[in-house]
Design a protein around this motif. Structure first.
Motif, PDB file in Angstrom:
ATOM      1  N   PRO A 334       0.822  -1.217   0.000  1.00 41.94           N
ATOM      2  CA  PRO A 334       0.000   0.000   0.000  1.00 41.94           C
ATOM      3  C   PRO A 334       0.855   1.266   0.000  1.00 41.94           C
ATOM      4  CG  PRO A 334      -0.783  -1.577   1.645  1.00 41.94           C
ATOM      5  CD  PRO A 334       0.545  -2.076   1.170  1.00 41.94           C
ATOM      6  N   TYR A 335       0.337   2.308  -0.603  1.00 45.15           N
ATOM      7  CA  TYR A 335       1.003   3.606  -0.631  1.00 45.15           C
ATOM      8  C   TYR A 335      -0.057   4.694  -0.732  1.00 45.15           C
ATOM      9  CZ  TYR A 335       0.243   3.142  -5.685  1.00 45.15           C
ATOM     10  OH  TYR A 335      -0.314   2.966  -6.930  1.00 45.15           O
ATOM     11  N   SER A 336       0.331   5.923  -0.457  1.00 44.27           N
ATOM     12  CA  SER A 336      -0.613   7.050  -0.413  1.00 44.27           C
ATOM     13  C   SER A 336      -0.177   8.139  -1.374  1.00 44.27           C
ATOM     14  CB  SER A 336      -0.715   7.615   1.010  1.00 44.27           C
ATOM     15  OG  SER A 336      -1.193   6.627   1.908  1.00 44.27           O
ATOM     16  N   VAL A 337      -1.165   8.729  -2.045  1.00 41.38           N
ATOM     17  CA  VAL A 337      -0.929   9.819  -2.994  1.00 41.38           C
ATOM     18  C   VAL A 337      -1.747  11.017  -2.529  1.00 41.38           C
ATOM     19  CG1 VAL A 337      -1.029  10.528  -5.407  1.00 41.38           C
ATOM     20  CG2 VAL A 337      -0.668   8.110  -4.841  1.00 41.38           C
ATOM     21  N   PHE A 338      -1.104  12.181  -2.486  1.00 39.13           N
ATOM     22  CA  PHE A 338      -1.758  13.410  -2.017  1.00 39.13           C
ATOM     23  C   PHE A 338      -1.688  14.472  -3.102  1.00 39.13           C
ATOM     24  CE2 PHE A 338      -0.234  11.210   1.762  1.00 39.13           C
ATOM     25  CZ  PHE A 338      -1.363  11.202   2.564  1.00 39.13           C
ATOM     26  N   GLU A 339      -2.841  15.028  -3.409  1.00 37.04           N
ATOM     27  CA  GLU A 339      -2.895  16.116  -4.381  1.00 37.04           C
ATOM     28  C   GLU A 339      -3.504  17.338  -3.724  1.00 37.04           C
ATOM     29  OE1 GLU A 339      -4.582  17.234  -8.831  1.00 37.04           O
ATOM     30  OE2 GLU A 339      -4.195  15.167  -8.255  1.00 37.04           O
ATOM     31  N   GLY A 340      -2.757  18.427  -3.729  1.00 37.87           N
ATOM     32  CA  GLY A 340      -3.223  19.688  -3.174  1.00 37.87           C
ATOM     33  C   GLY A 340      -2.823  19.935  -1.741  1.00 37.87           C
ATOM     34  N   PHE A 341      -2.337  18.950  -1.017  1.00 34.74           N
ATOM     35  CA  PHE A 341      -1.998  19.108   0.396  1.00 34.74           C
ATOM     36  C   PHE A 341      -0.736  19.937   0.579  1.00 34.74           C
ATOM     37  CE2 PHE A 341      -4.980  15.730   0.420  1.00 34.74           C
ATOM     38  CZ  PHE A 341      -5.577  15.721   1.663  1.00 34.74           C
ATOM     39  N   ALA A 342       0.279  19.678  -0.223  1.00 31.05           N
ATOM     40  CA  ALA A 342       1.523  20.443  -0.101  1.00 31.05           C
ATOM     41  C   ALA A 342       1.312  21.893  -0.499  1.00 31.05           C
ATOM     42  CB  ALA A 342       2.613  19.811  -0.967  1.00 31.05           C
ATOM     43  N   ARG A 409       5.845   2.219   4.342  1.00 32.48           N
ATOM     44  CA  ARG A 409       4.797   2.905   3.590  1.00 32.48           C
ATOM     45  C   ARG A 409       5.373   4.121   2.868  1.00 32.48           C
ATOM     46  NH1 ARG A 409      -1.168   2.310   3.883  1.00 32.48           N
ATOM     47  NH2 ARG A 409      -1.995   4.023   2.654  1.00 32.48           N
ATOM     48  N   GLN A 410       5.044   4.228   1.586  1.00 33.24           N
ATOM     49  CA  GLN A 410       5.502   5.345   0.785  1.00 33.24           C
ATOM     50  C   GLN A 410       4.343   6.302   0.529  1.00 33.24           C
ATOM     51  OE1 GLN A 410       8.972   5.489  -0.197  1.00 33.24           O
ATOM     52  NE2 GLN A 410       8.861   3.844   1.326  1.00 33.24           N
ATOM     53  N   CYS A 411       4.609   7.593   0.672  1.00 34.79           N
ATOM     54  CA  CYS A 411       3.640   8.638   0.379  1.00 34.79           C
ATOM     55  C   CYS A 411       4.304   9.659  -0.538  1.00 34.79           C
ATOM     56  CB  CYS A 411       3.162   9.335   1.653  1.00 34.79           C
ATOM     57  SG  CYS A 411       2.475   8.241   2.915  1.00 34.79           S
ATOM     58  N   PHE A 412       3.557  10.194  -1.464  1.00 33.88           N
ATOM     59  CA  PHE A 412       4.138  11.227  -2.335  1.00 33.88           C
ATOM     60  C   PHE A 412       3.055  12.177  -2.818  1.00 33.88           C
ATOM     61  CE2 PHE A 412       3.097   7.672  -5.140  1.00 33.88           C
ATOM     62  CZ  PHE A 412       2.502   8.279  -6.237  1.00 33.88           C
ATOM     63  N   GLN A 413       3.502  13.347  -3.277  1.00 35.74           N
ATOM     64  CA  GLN A 413       2.608  14.380  -3.764  1.00 35.74           C
ATOM     65  C   GLN A 413       2.378  14.205  -5.270  1.00 35.74           C
ATOM     66  OE1 GLN A 413       1.557  16.237  -1.191  1.00 35.74           O
ATOM     67  NE2 GLN A 413       3.050  15.113   0.061  1.00 35.74           N
ATOM     68  N   PHE A 414       1.217  14.654  -5.685  1.00 39.88           N
ATOM     69  CA  PHE A 414       0.885  14.605  -7.104  1.00 39.88           C
ATOM     70  C   PHE A 414       0.065  15.834  -7.432  1.00 39.88           C
ATOM     71  CE2 PHE A 414      -1.324  12.957 -10.914  1.00 39.88           C
ATOM     72  CZ  PHE A 414      -0.232  12.485 -11.613  1.00 39.88           C
ATOM     73  N   ALA A 423      -1.502   8.420 -13.989  1.00 45.23           N
ATOM     74  CA  ALA A 423      -2.750   8.594 -13.240  1.00 45.23           C
ATOM     75  C   ALA A 423      -3.665   7.379 -13.349  1.00 45.23           C
ATOM     76  CB  ALA A 423      -3.465   9.852 -13.718  1.00 45.23           C
ATOM     77  N   ALA A 424      -3.895   6.889 -14.563  1.00 45.57           N
ATOM     78  CA  ALA A 424      -4.808   5.760 -14.735  1.00 45.57           C
ATOM     79  C   ALA A 424      -4.277   4.510 -14.056  1.00 45.57           C
ATOM     80  CB  ALA A 424      -5.043   5.500 -16.224  1.00 45.57           C
ATOM     81  N   PHE A 425      -2.965   4.305 -14.092  1.00 46.56           N
ATOM     82  CA  PHE A 425      -2.369   3.137 -13.438  1.00 46.56           C
ATOM     83  C   PHE A 425      -2.606   3.191 -11.937  1.00 46.56           C
ATOM     84  CE2 PHE A 425       1.241   1.186 -11.244  1.00 46.56           C
ATOM     85  CZ  PHE A 425       1.168  -0.103 -11.746  1.00 46.56           C
ATOM     86  N   ILE A 426      -2.391   4.352 -11.328  1.00 45.26           N
ATOM     87  CA  ILE A 426      -2.600   4.500  -9.889  1.00 45.26           C
ATOM     88  C   ILE A 426      -4.071   4.316  -9.542  1.00 45.26           C
ATOM     89  CG2 ILE A 426      -2.445   6.104  -7.952  1.00 45.26           C
ATOM     90  CD1 ILE A 426      -0.012   7.335  -9.255  1.00 45.26           C
ATOM     91  N   ALA A 427      -4.951   4.862 -10.363  1.00 44.90           N
ATOM     92  CA  ALA A 427      -6.382   4.758 -10.082  1.00 44.90           C
ATOM     93  C   ALA A 427      -6.857   3.307 -10.102  1.00 44.90           C
ATOM     94  CB  ALA A 427      -7.166   5.580 -11.096  1.00 44.90           C
ATOM     95  N   GLY A 428      -6.248   2.481 -10.915  1.00 41.04           N
ATOM     96  CA  GLY A 428      -6.642   1.080 -10.991  1.00 41.04           C
ATOM     97  C   GLY A 428      -5.893   0.172 -10.051  1.00 41.04           C
ATOM     98  N   ASP A 429      -5.096   0.727  -9.151  1.00 44.67           N
ATOM     99  CA  ASP A 429      -4.287  -0.074  -8.230  1.00 44.67           C
ATOM    100  C   ASP A 429      -4.969  -0.171  -6.869  1.00 44.67           C
ATOM    101  OD1 ASP A 429      -2.348  -1.411  -6.875  1.00 44.67           O
ATOM    102  OD2 ASP A 429      -0.854   0.195  -6.930  1.00 44.67           O
ATOM    103  N   PRO A 430      -5.349  -1.370  -6.421  1.00 45.78           N
ATOM    104  CA  PRO A 430      -6.000  -1.498  -5.106  1.00 45.78           C
ATOM    105  C   PRO A 430      -5.109  -1.074  -3.953  1.00 45.78           C
ATOM    106  CG  PRO A 430      -6.308  -3.494  -6.442  1.00 45.78           C
ATOM    107  CD  PRO A 430      -5.290  -2.649  -7.141  1.00 45.78           C
ATOM    108  N   GLN A 433      -3.964   4.665  -2.072  1.00 49.84           N
ATOM    109  CA  GLN A 433      -4.894   5.498  -1.313  1.00 49.84           C
ATOM    110  C   GLN A 433      -4.694   6.931  -1.804  1.00 49.84           C
ATOM    111  OE1 GLN A 433      -4.385   5.537   2.999  1.00 49.84           O
ATOM    112  NE2 GLN A 433      -5.003   7.675   3.005  1.00 49.84           N
ATOM    113  N   ILE A 434      -5.692   7.478  -2.467  1.00 49.31           N
ATOM    114  CA  ILE A 434      -5.556   8.773  -3.136  1.00 49.31           C
ATOM    115  C   ILE A 434      -6.433   9.795  -2.436  1.00 49.31           C
ATOM    116  CG2 ILE A 434      -5.733   9.985  -5.345  1.00 49.31           C
ATOM    117  CD1 ILE A 434      -5.573   7.287  -6.740  1.00 49.31           C
ATOM    118  N   SER A 435      -5.820  10.890  -2.009  1.00 46.55           N
ATOM    119  CA  SER A 435      -6.538  11.991  -1.360  1.00 46.55           C
ATOM    120  C   SER A 435      -6.323  13.247  -2.190  1.00 46.55           C
ATOM    121  CB  SER A 435      -6.037  12.212   0.065  1.00 46.55           C
ATOM    122  OG  SER A 435      -6.157  11.017   0.825  1.00 46.55           O
TER     123      SER A 435
END
Length: 565
Positions: A334-342, A409-414, A423-430, A433-435
């Protein structure tokens, strides 16, 4: 002398001689058939090596090509010699030159003496077979197969299709019910004699000559017509992979073979010195007696097949890499993607790393370079921060990063300014976790001192890209866990979504947040959005910001994120 062995050999004749000597010196006669395609020099040497043993015979040689009648003809010829030359033999055990006894032959003899009328042969109807490979179960008995599958594949396939098209069907001999099973059996003298000397043998032989892989069906079918006590299992341990090819046992399988409690195993690697030394030595008798139970090791073989066919989650194997969606999970953890937080919070990376105890990167897919945590230029697995190398295959870059750092656990900004191909690859990955805080890209523009005309153009470009991303994240095929807030919704009540995010990253902590990162100064942001409207751009992703100086507050409805499962 109640047990005799028929051996079918074609390679590694030195090992076949070693095994035959083991059985013959323990009062078990052996009849050896050597493939006609084997060099005569090797056969003569085999005969010379075993010339001192009076209870060993050699049968007439047949060409034994896989899937053809030759293997059955060779078995018939050798079995006939066994029955004629050794009248005291009560059970005939069919083995190959690559077989190896796993238990003393005395134990096998005692086991069969206790079951004098039992035939051990795997024999099941075609409707009950689930292990055939190639799509031919019942058809192998109703069509003709005069061509070799290995040597003349095109003729084989073409002739099958022709028969299917013209609905050609062979008539089965009277009383025959087709059965399938392992080639390696142990039959009583009475059963074997009834098959070889039966009045319908000529008819059966003519029929099975054109059956595909007759060595898996000839004796397996006829035994049901003449035997009254069939135990449908083989006493030989033989395992096959998902392609129908036999597993080869090596020296490091020693304990595995012992655990099976089987009497004989195939296929043994000819250079497995440790196996031959262990099982053909006198000390082998010290093993405790037990009922043969190959099922005890089936779990390990099932895992091996699963590893071979599926691989490990997130690890792209060479055999499946060119084929999309063959992988066992897109990523390894599992990993986390954050858009707009930074953009909305100052020092968000540092805060999240401290609170959640995880690795937080910057924009891994930024246009200039990969923003690894701590500003590293090279990361785990020798991943470079070069944007050019990353963009050559963004998918492999991400999967390599998650694989190389599994356990952490890896987290990164997008963001909309990043490479959107991932984007599509991440969206289809169980595992993802995208915020997303939509419209947060406008905050750095609001704080900049650029020409307002440039700001409007840039805001329009970023909004168009983020709109496309949000559309992807709301698609019905998305497998990632997605949460979407508008900027106005998030600013109304930031604590609740931040707490949810931290709980998902580190669910074991279960502690309430006592500090949050500093929110960017948004005084005048509502007027900034109005200015964009006045300049001809319609900001739709930011939500409802008042034109006055007040920020959205929590007195209205509570902020509820979009949750896409």
């Amino acid at each position: 002398m109640t047990l005799g062995f028929v051996m079918l050999c074609h390679t590694a004749l030195d090992r076949a001689a070693q095994t035959a000597r083991y059985w013959a010196t323990r009062d078990c006669p052996v009849v050896i058939h050597v493939d006609k395609r084997t060099a005569d020099a090797g056969v003569e040497k085999l005969k010379a090596d075993l010339a001192d043993l009076p209870n060993i015979r050699f049968s007439p040689r047949h060409a034994c090509e896989w899937g053809t009648w030759g293997i059955v003809a060779a078995t018939q010829a050798a079995a006939a010699i066994m029955l004629a030359d050794f009248p005291q033999v009560r059970h005939v055990y069919l083995a190959s030159g690559s077989c190896l006894p796993l238990r003393p032959v005395e134990e096998l003899r005692d086991y069969l003496d206790a079951r004098p009328r039992t035939d051990f042969i795997e024999s099941v109807t075609t409707a009950d077979v689930g292990w055939t490979v190639g799509g031919l179960n019942a058809e192998r008995f109703t069509l003709r197969f005069p061509f070799s599958w290995r040597k003349n594949r095109w003729l084989f396939d073409t002739y099958v299709e022709v028969q299917r098209r013209f609905r050609v069907r062979r008539a089965l001999p009277d009383g025959l019910v087709p059965h399938l099973g392992s080639q390696w059996w142990c039959l009583t003298r009475q059963t074997l004699s009834a098959i070889l000397d039966g009045p319908q043998r000529g008819e059966f032989d003519r029929y099975f000559r054109k059956v595909w892989i007759p060595d898996e069906s000839y004796f397996q079918s006829l035994v049901r017509m003449v035997s009254s006590n069939v135990e449908s299992r083989s006493l030989t341990l033989s395992k096959f992979d998902y392609q129908g090819k036999p597993h080869i046992f090596y020296d490091d399988h020693l304990q595995l073979l012992r655990r099976s409690d089987c009497f004989v195993a195939r296929k043994i690697w000819p250079r497995a010195e440790k196996l031959y030394e262990a099982f053909l030595s006198p000390d082998a008798a010290s093993q405790p007696r037990a009922e043969p139970n190959p099922g005890k090791i089936d779990r390990l073989f099932a895992k091996a097949v699963e590893r071979r066919t599926s691989g490990r989650a997130g690890l792209y194997m060479q055999s499946r890499f060119p084929n999309r969606e063959w992988e066992n999970g897109r990523t390894a953890a599992p990993y986390s993607v954050f858009e707009g937080f930074a953009e909305l919070f100052e020092g968000f990376d540092t805060w999240l790393s401290k609170v959640a105890g995880t690795r937080v990167h910057g924009h891994l897919f930024a246009p200039e370079r990969v923003e690894f945590s701590g500003g590293a230029q090279v990361y785990n697995g020798a991943l470079s921060d070069s944007a050019r190398l990353r963009d050559y295959n963004p998918r492999s870059f991400l999967t390599s990063l998650i694989w190389n750092t599994r356990g952490e656990r890896q987290c990164f900004q997008f963001g909309p300014d990043d490479n959107q191909k991932i984007a599509a690859f991440i969206a289809g990955d169980p595992n993802a976790q995208i915020s997303v805080i939509t419209g947060a890209f406008a905050v750095p523009l609001f704080q900049s001192n650029r020409n307002f005309g440039d700001i409007r153009a840039e805001a329009a470009r970023l909004q168009r890209i983020e709109t496309e991303l949000v559309t992807v994240l709301r698609a019905p095929w998305v497998k990632a866990r997605v949460r979407i807030w508008s900027l106005a919704e998030f600013v109304e009540s930031p604590m609740e979504p931040l707490q949810t995010i931290v709980d998902e990253i580190s669910p074991r902590s279960l502690r309430r947040l006592t500090e949050v990162p500093r929110l960017a100064d948004l005084t005048g942001f509502g007027q900034f959005l109005q200015n964009l409207r006045n300049q001809g751009m319609q900001p739709v992703l930011m939500g409802d910001f008042p034109v006055g100086g007040d920020l959205p507050n929590a007195s209205g409805r509570r902020a509820r994120p979009y949750l896409v499962k």
